[in-house]
Design a protein around this motif. Structure first.
Motif, PDB file in Angstrom:
ATOM      1  N   THR A  43       0.828  -1.203   0.000  1.00 53.79           N
ATOM      2  CA  THR A  43       0.000   0.000   0.000  1.00 53.79           C
ATOM      3  C   THR A  43       0.864   1.255   0.000  1.00 53.79           C
ATOM      4  O   THR A  43       0.579   2.233  -0.710  1.00 53.79           O
ATOM      5  CB  THR A  43      -0.939   0.012   1.221  1.00 53.79           C
ATOM      6  N   GLU A  44       1.950   1.220   0.772  1.00 52.08           N
ATOM      7  CA  GLU A  44       2.846   2.379   0.840  1.00 52.08           C
ATOM      8  C   GLU A  44       3.657   2.530  -0.442  1.00 52.08           C
ATOM      9  O   GLU A  44       3.902   3.651  -0.907  1.00 52.08           O
ATOM     10  CB  GLU A  44       3.750   2.236   2.066  1.00 52.08           C
ATOM     11  N   ILE A  45       4.058   1.415  -1.014  1.00 53.40           N
ATOM     12  CA  ILE A  45       4.789   1.468  -2.282  1.00 53.40           C
ATOM     13  C   ILE A  45       3.892   2.042  -3.384  1.00 53.40           C
ATOM     14  O   ILE A  45       4.326   2.867  -4.205  1.00 53.40           O
ATOM     15  CB  ILE A  45       5.303   0.073  -2.657  1.00 53.40           C
ATOM     16  N   ARG A  46       2.643   1.619  -3.388  1.00 56.52           N
ATOM     17  CA  ARG A  46       1.684   2.141  -4.362  1.00 56.52           C
ATOM     18  C   ARG A  46       1.532   3.659  -4.197  1.00 56.52           C
ATOM     19  O   ARG A  46       1.566   4.414  -5.174  1.00 56.52           O
ATOM     20  CB  ARG A  46       0.339   1.425  -4.171  1.00 56.52           C
ATOM     21  N   SER A  98       5.620  -6.477  -7.530  1.00 58.82           N
ATOM     22  CA  SER A  98       4.816  -7.548  -8.116  1.00 58.82           C
ATOM     23  C   SER A  98       4.231  -7.117  -9.457  1.00 58.82           C
ATOM     24  O   SER A  98       4.031  -5.923  -9.727  1.00 58.82           O
ATOM     25  CB  SER A  98       3.679  -7.928  -7.171  1.00 58.82           C
ATOM     26  N   ALA A  99       3.944  -8.110 -10.296  1.00 56.07           N
ATOM     27  CA  ALA A  99       3.304  -7.818 -11.580  1.00 56.07           C
ATOM     28  C   ALA A  99       1.972  -7.125 -11.366  1.00 56.07           C
ATOM     29  O   ALA A  99       1.627  -6.179 -12.103  1.00 56.07           O
ATOM     30  CB  ALA A  99       3.119  -9.114 -12.369  1.00 56.07           C
ATOM     31  N   SER A 100       1.212  -7.550 -10.368  1.00 56.66           N
ATOM     32  CA  SER A 100      -0.107  -6.946 -10.151  1.00 56.66           C
ATOM     33  C   SER A 100       0.005  -5.480  -9.779  1.00 56.66           C
ATOM     34  O   SER A 100      -0.775  -4.642 -10.250  1.00 56.66           O
ATOM     35  CB  SER A 100      -0.870  -7.715  -9.068  1.00 56.66           C
ATOM     36  N   LEU A 101       0.994  -5.130  -8.949  1.00 57.42           N
ATOM     37  CA  LEU A 101       1.171  -3.728  -8.570  1.00 57.42           C
ATOM     38  C   LEU A 101       1.593  -2.888  -9.774  1.00 57.42           C
ATOM     39  O   LEU A 101       1.052  -1.800 -10.011  1.00 57.42           O
ATOM     40  CB  LEU A 101       2.194  -3.615  -7.450  1.00 57.42           C
ATOM     41  N   LEU A 102       2.559  -3.393 -10.547  1.00 58.71           N
ATOM     42  CA  LEU A 102       3.028  -2.661 -11.727  1.00 58.71           C
ATOM     43  C   LEU A 102       1.903  -2.458 -12.733  1.00 58.71           C
ATOM     44  O   LEU A 102       1.733  -1.356 -13.284  1.00 58.71           O
ATOM     45  CB  LEU A 102       4.190  -3.404 -12.377  1.00 58.71           C
ATOM     46  N   ILE A 113       4.926  10.274  -6.810  1.00 58.82           N
ATOM     47  CA  ILE A 113       5.942  10.651  -7.794  1.00 58.82           C
ATOM     48  C   ILE A 113       5.276  11.046  -9.109  1.00 58.82           C
ATOM     49  O   ILE A 113       5.621  12.067  -9.720  1.00 58.82           O
ATOM     50  CB  ILE A 113       6.938   9.501  -8.002  1.00 58.82           C
ATOM     51  N   ALA A 114       4.308  10.247  -9.545  1.00 59.75           N
ATOM     52  CA  ALA A 114       3.610  10.550 -10.792  1.00 59.75           C
ATOM     53  C   ALA A 114       2.872  11.879 -10.715  1.00 59.75           C
ATOM     54  O   ALA A 114       2.851  12.654 -11.682  1.00 59.75           O
ATOM     55  CB  ALA A 114       2.631   9.426 -11.129  1.00 59.75           C
ATOM     56  N   ASP A 115       2.275  12.177  -9.566  1.00 54.97           N
ATOM     57  CA  ASP A 115       1.567  13.443  -9.401  1.00 54.97           C
ATOM     58  C   ASP A 115       2.520  14.628  -9.458  1.00 54.97           C
ATOM     59  O   ASP A 115       2.165  15.704  -9.957  1.00 54.97           O
ATOM     60  CB  ASP A 115       0.811  13.458  -8.067  1.00 54.97           C
ATOM     61  N   ALA A 120      -0.020   5.946 -13.780  1.00 53.65           N
ATOM     62  CA  ALA A 120       1.027   6.427 -12.881  1.00 53.65           C
ATOM     63  C   ALA A 120       2.414   6.016 -13.356  1.00 53.65           C
ATOM     64  O   ALA A 120       3.394   6.719 -13.095  1.00 53.65           O
ATOM     65  CB  ALA A 120       0.779   5.915 -11.465  1.00 53.65           C
ATOM     66  N   LEU A 121       2.512   4.878 -14.028  1.00 52.50           N
ATOM     67  CA  LEU A 121       3.799   4.386 -14.515  1.00 52.50           C
ATOM     68  C   LEU A 121       3.774   4.250 -16.033  1.00 52.50           C
ATOM     69  O   LEU A 121       2.806   3.756 -16.608  1.00 52.50           O
ATOM     70  CB  LEU A 121       4.127   3.024 -13.903  1.00 52.50           C
ATOM     71  N   ALA A 122       4.910   4.646 -16.648  1.00 52.70           N
ATOM     72  CA  ALA A 122       5.070   4.503 -18.093  1.00 52.70           C
ATOM     73  C   ALA A 122       5.842   3.255 -18.465  1.00 52.70           C
ATOM     74  O   ALA A 122       5.891   2.881 -19.643  1.00 52.70           O
ATOM     75  CB  ALA A 122       5.779   5.731 -18.659  1.00 52.70           C
ATOM     76  N   GLY A 123       6.473   2.622 -17.471  1.00 51.55           N
ATOM     77  CA  GLY A 123       7.247   1.431 -17.774  1.00 51.55           C
ATOM     78  C   GLY A 123       8.004   0.944 -16.561  1.00 51.55           C
ATOM     79  O   GLY A 123       7.898   1.507 -15.467  1.00 51.55           O
TER      80      GLY A 123
END
Length: 310
Positions: free
Chosen positions: A123-126, A154-158, A132-134, A166-169
């Motif tokens: 949850t904290e990593i998310r 994890s794949a699910s989080l990414l 960062i994205a914001d 939020a993530l481009a890669g």
């Protein structure tokens, strides 16, 4: 094969070396050698550059030296290729300050690990990556580096963070090929999957990865560009042969391993090779890393010669 606008919806692809940071004998950033290294990489045909990652010795560089690296590389490249900037630090507030500096320097994207030193929950990593994205005005790439940050993304989080934009890669340096494949198979939105392995690039590309971020690419950018080009053409036999040559060259990182840590041995080998090839003036690594001795440098020279690089 890098997209012309990584701030848009397309995918970053190709060979993206994590640029070493040449140092002077008194451990200052050697900007003249750094610009020669950048020219060496661009002449090799790379698609983008990644500064302030593990191969850049980011963990050793004070903030002022980080800024020198950023300003030198972005200024010298002048938009010829995208420059991604590592914003790696222990916790979110510290990372956000690096994001601000990177964006001001003209970085085309930022690269962040999960938080470390502190013990975190998914949850904290998310939340970390969302913040960062914001804050960033450029694409954010996750750096999956469990050997250093002690957390596997994890794949699910990414995939969740990718789907919400939020993530481009991701740069995957986890060594978990099964997890890498899960990300490749599960992505829906444009999302760059970049392997951080020097020695299984052909396999990752065959699975559907978009590119490679190889520390050894500092030493032999042409080789990785040939490998990627062969894979892109579907000539997997040529890709395999080039990969196997690079696997043999990668033995340079083991030369000092009997008497020093992996960082000293690996980064020292890259810098010794660059020095032997005439790219950088001094092979010094940041303190307290153990320097290679003359016999070890000579062994690296023999491996370079065997790879056709001397």
């Amino acid at each position: 094969m890098t997209t012309s606008d990584i701030a848009g919806s397309a995918t970053l692809t190709g060979v993206i070396p994590p640029v070493c940071t040449p140092l002077t004998p008194d451990h200052q950033v050697d900007t003249a050698s750094l610009t020669r290294l950048v020219d060496h990489l661009l002449a090799g045909g790379v698609d983008a550059l990644f500064v302030l990652g593990s191969s850049s010795e980011v963990a050793y560089l004070p903030d002022a030296q980080r800024k020198v690296v950023l300003d030198t590389v972005t200024g010298h490249v002048g938009g010829q290729v995208p420059v991604l900037a590592g914003v790696i630090d222990m916790t979110t507030p510290r990372v956000l300050e690096h994001v601000r500096v990177a964006v001001e320097a003209g970085a085309a994207g930022v690269v962040a690990t999960a938080p470390f030193y502190t013990r975190t929950h998914p949850t904290e990593i998310r939340t970390h990556f969302r913040m960062i994205a914001d804050a960033a005005e450029v694409p954010v790439y996750a750096y999956d580096l469990p050997v250093s940050v002690h957390t596997k993304l994890s794949a699910s989080l990414l995939l969740e963070l990718a789907d919400e934009g939020a993530l481009a890669g991701v740069k995957d340096s986890s060594g978990d090929d099964g997890g890498l494949r899960q990300v490749i198979m599960g992505r829906k939105a444009p999302f760059s999957v970049l392997t951080g392995s020097e020695v299984t690039v052909d396999s990752a590309l065959w699975m559907g990865a978009d590119g490679v971020v190889p520390g050894l690419g500092n030493v032999d950018p042409h080789g990785y560009v040939r490998l990627f080009g062969s894979a892109a053409r579907g000539d997997w036999e040529a890709a395999r042969k080039e990969q196997e040559r690079l696997v043999r060259l990668f033995e340079i990182i083991q030369v000092g391993g009997a008497r020093m840590g992996g960082s000293s041995s690996g980064l020292g080998a890259f810098k010794a090779a660059l020095h032997l090839r005439g790219v950088i003036d001094c092979p010094a690594t940041a303190l307290p890393q153990v320097p290679l001795n003359d016999d070890e440098v000579a062994q690296i020279g023999m491996l370079l010669a065997a790879a056709g690089l001397l």
